[in-house]
Scaffold this motif. Sequence first.
Motif, mmCIF file in Angstrom:
data_model
loop_
_atom_site.group_PDB
_atom_site.id
_atom_site.type_symbol
_atom_site.label_atom_id
_atom_site.label_comp_id
_atom_site.label_asym_id
_atom_site.label_seq_id
_atom_site.Cartn_x
_atom_site.Cartn_y
_atom_site.Cartn_z
ATOM 1 N N THR A 1 0.864 -1.329 0.017
ATOM 2 C CA THR A 1 -0.074 0.141 0.018
ATOM 3 C C THR A 1 0.887 1.241 0.066
ATOM 4 O OG1 THR A 1 0.000 -0.039 2.239
ATOM 5 C CG2 THR A 1 -1.940 -1.210 1.112
ATOM 6 N N PRO A 2 0.248 2.413 -0.585
ATOM 7 C CA PRO A 2 1.168 3.722 -0.604
ATOM 8 C C PRO A 2 1.752 4.122 0.627
ATOM 9 C CG PRO A 2 -0.860 3.810 -1.888
ATOM 10 C CD PRO A 2 -0.948 2.460 -0.933
ATOM 11 N N SER A 3 3.139 4.760 0.700
ATOM 12 C CA SER A 3 3.628 5.475 2.067
ATOM 13 C C SER A 3 3.234 6.894 2.134
ATOM 14 C CB SER A 3 4.861 5.062 1.827
ATOM 15 O OG SER A 3 5.122 3.640 1.904
ATOM 16 N N PHE A 4 3.303 7.325 3.075
ATOM 17 C CA PHE A 4 2.959 8.559 3.492
ATOM 18 C C PHE A 4 3.712 9.245 4.518
ATOM 19 C CE2 PHE A 4 -0.949 6.599 1.996
ATOM 20 C CZ PHE A 4 -1.696 7.348 1.134
ATOM 21 N N TYR A 5 3.921 10.546 4.927
ATOM 22 C CA TYR A 5 4.333 11.209 5.858
ATOM 23 C C TYR A 5 3.636 12.642 5.993
ATOM 24 C CZ TYR A 5 7.777 13.453 3.007
ATOM 25 O OH TYR A 5 8.441 14.193 1.760
ATOM 26 N N GLN A 6 4.015 13.269 7.135
ATOM 27 C CA GLN A 6 3.623 14.469 7.546
ATOM 28 C C GLN A 6 4.517 15.371 7.571
ATOM 29 O OE1 GLN A 6 0.334 12.730 10.283
ATOM 30 N NE2 GLN A 6 -0.173 14.845 10.010
ATOM 31 N N PHE A 7 4.568 16.667 7.098
ATOM 32 C CA PHE A 7 5.648 17.547 7.334
ATOM 33 C C PHE A 7 5.080 19.036 7.636
ATOM 34 C CE2 PHE A 7 4.505 18.090 2.826
ATOM 35 C CZ PHE A 7 4.491 19.541 2.562
ATOM 36 N N ASP B 1 4.993 13.748 16.883
ATOM 37 C CA ASP B 1 4.755 15.204 16.599
ATOM 38 C C ASP B 1 3.485 15.104 15.591
ATOM 39 O OD1 ASP B 1 6.940 15.894 18.109
ATOM 40 O OD2 ASP B 1 8.221 15.490 16.447
ATOM 41 N N ALA B 2 3.337 14.224 14.702
ATOM 42 C CA ALA B 2 2.372 14.543 13.629
ATOM 43 C C ALA B 2 0.919 14.416 14.089
ATOM 44 C CB ALA B 2 2.698 13.243 12.392
ATOM 45 N N ASN B 3 0.791 13.483 15.050
ATOM 46 C CA ASN B 3 -0.549 13.158 15.501
ATOM 47 C C ASN B 3 -1.092 14.346 16.305
ATOM 48 O OD1 ASN B 3 -0.748 10.319 14.524
ATOM 49 N ND2 ASN B 3 0.186 9.642 16.205
ATOM 50 N N GLY B 4 -2.177 15.057 15.859
ATOM 51 C CA GLY B 4 -2.605 16.036 16.550
ATOM 52 C C GLY B 4 -1.965 17.691 16.220
ATOM 53 N N SER B 5 -1.117 17.441 14.956
ATOM 54 C CA SER B 5 -0.555 18.573 14.538
ATOM 55 C C SER B 5 -1.627 19.429 13.677
ATOM 56 C CB SER B 5 0.797 18.285 13.724
ATOM 57 O OG SER B 5 1.186 19.694 13.080
ATOM 58 N N SER B 6 -1.799 20.739 13.692
ATOM 59 C CA SER B 6 -2.695 21.381 12.909
ATOM 60 C C SER B 6 -1.876 22.062 11.811
ATOM 61 C CB SER B 6 -3.221 22.490 13.847
ATOM 62 O OG SER B 6 -2.293 23.278 14.326
ATOM 63 N N ASN B 7 -0.518 22.188 11.756
ATOM 64 C CA ASN B 7 0.156 22.997 10.654
ATOM 65 C C ASN B 7 0.738 21.911 9.727
ATOM 66 O OD1 ASN B 7 -0.320 25.438 11.897
ATOM 67 N ND2 ASN B 7 1.378 24.947 13.511
ATOM 68 N N SER B 8 0.545 20.615 9.907
ATOM 69 C CA SER B 8 1.416 19.592 8.930
ATOM 70 C C SER B 8 0.649 19.436 7.788
ATOM 71 C CB SER B 8 1.522 18.236 9.602
ATOM 72 O OG SER B 8 0.153 17.654 9.887
ATOM 73 N N THR B 9 1.347 19.039 6.561
ATOM 74 C CA THR B 9 0.772 18.610 5.508
ATOM 75 C C THR B 9 0.959 17.147 5.114
ATOM 76 O OG1 THR B 9 1.206 20.860 4.663
ATOM 77 C CG2 THR B 9 0.690 19.206 3.001
ATOM 78 N N PHE B 10 0.078 16.583 4.577
ATOM 79 C CA PHE B 10 0.155 15.095 4.027
ATOM 80 C C PHE B 10 1.037 14.897 3.002
ATOM 81 C CE2 PHE B 10 -3.146 14.567 7.116
ATOM 82 C CZ PHE B 10 -2.983 13.257 7.759
ATOM 83 N N PHE B 11 2.016 13.986 2.664
ATOM 84 C CA PHE B 11 2.598 13.630 1.424
ATOM 85 C C PHE B 11 2.607 12.129 1.123
ATOM 86 C CE2 PHE B 11 6.440 13.614 -1.237
ATOM 87 C CZ PHE B 11 6.468 14.665 -2.089
ATOM 88 N N GLN B 12 2.336 11.773 0.077
ATOM 89 C CA GLN B 12 2.499 10.606 -0.501
ATOM 90 C C GLN B 12 3.854 10.582 -1.165
ATOM 91 O OE1 GLN B 12 -0.564 8.689 -2.875
ATOM 92 N NE2 GLN B 12 0.856 7.194 -3.503
#
Length: 272
Positions: A93-99, A109-120
């Motif tokens: 399945t595709p891989s993601f991260y938040q930045f 840090d990513a969980n609950g962050s309001s300023n992050s952006t999802f990236f595949q």
Amino acid sequence: MKKYSTILLLFITGIAFSQEIDDKKVQAGLTFGSGLNLNTAATKRMIVDGVGSSFTAGLTFNYRLTENNHIAFCSGAEIDFEKNRVKPSEQTTPSFYQFDDTKILQNEDANGSSNSTFFQYTNRTQKLVYLTIPVQMLFRTKYFGYMRYYGKFGVRMSFLLGNKIDDQGYTFENNSLMGNKIEAENVNMRADRDMNFLRANAGFSLGAEWNFAGSTSLAAEIGYYFGFIPIYANPKDKNRSLFYYDQNNGDKLYYSNDMSQNQLQLKISILF
């Protein structure tokens, strides 16, 4: 820093011209090299995207251990600039991260962050800088005219100084994974705890040394080194940054890349 570098260079030069080459206890000089990183993925979630590359520059020295000059200890300090390319496996399945800006966020840090952006991410290039300390034994022949031949056996211990990431992939409309994909590129990103601080490679090299002027020599060698420490870290789940979604229940599952690395290197040194 420049002051100490000048003192070191003068010290090396002083050693070089104070003895004939056959009588010298120490040879020291500059070394340069390039090579190939032969990477092997150790996880089904990642595949290696071609052969990696490296460029090396630094100081080297040989310390004679026997009176006949056939055995010496070899070490130095080298800076390695490397590139490796990986991408997610198409079988998973595709891989993601938040930045956030240039920082790839870890799980905690990513969980609950309001300023992050999802990236595949679909393709990744990692630009690495290492400080490498070789610890090797040098075995060499006597001179045949102006040439002698040698072999080196030992370990190259490398310490990570820098890790920059260039990713190609997608962001999402309204920052929702259910939104339309938008082609994007993340350049010069950083990811804490992504790589192991220590890398170790054991192996050997074969080379020849040409005494072309007085006590000055030019040496060329080719070596192969086996990596016995994975170059990616395997931190606790809270410190991981890559994730995928469980197809059964939709849970976000974090994972770490895993890769072993062997190296083929060509090096040229000038010894005084």
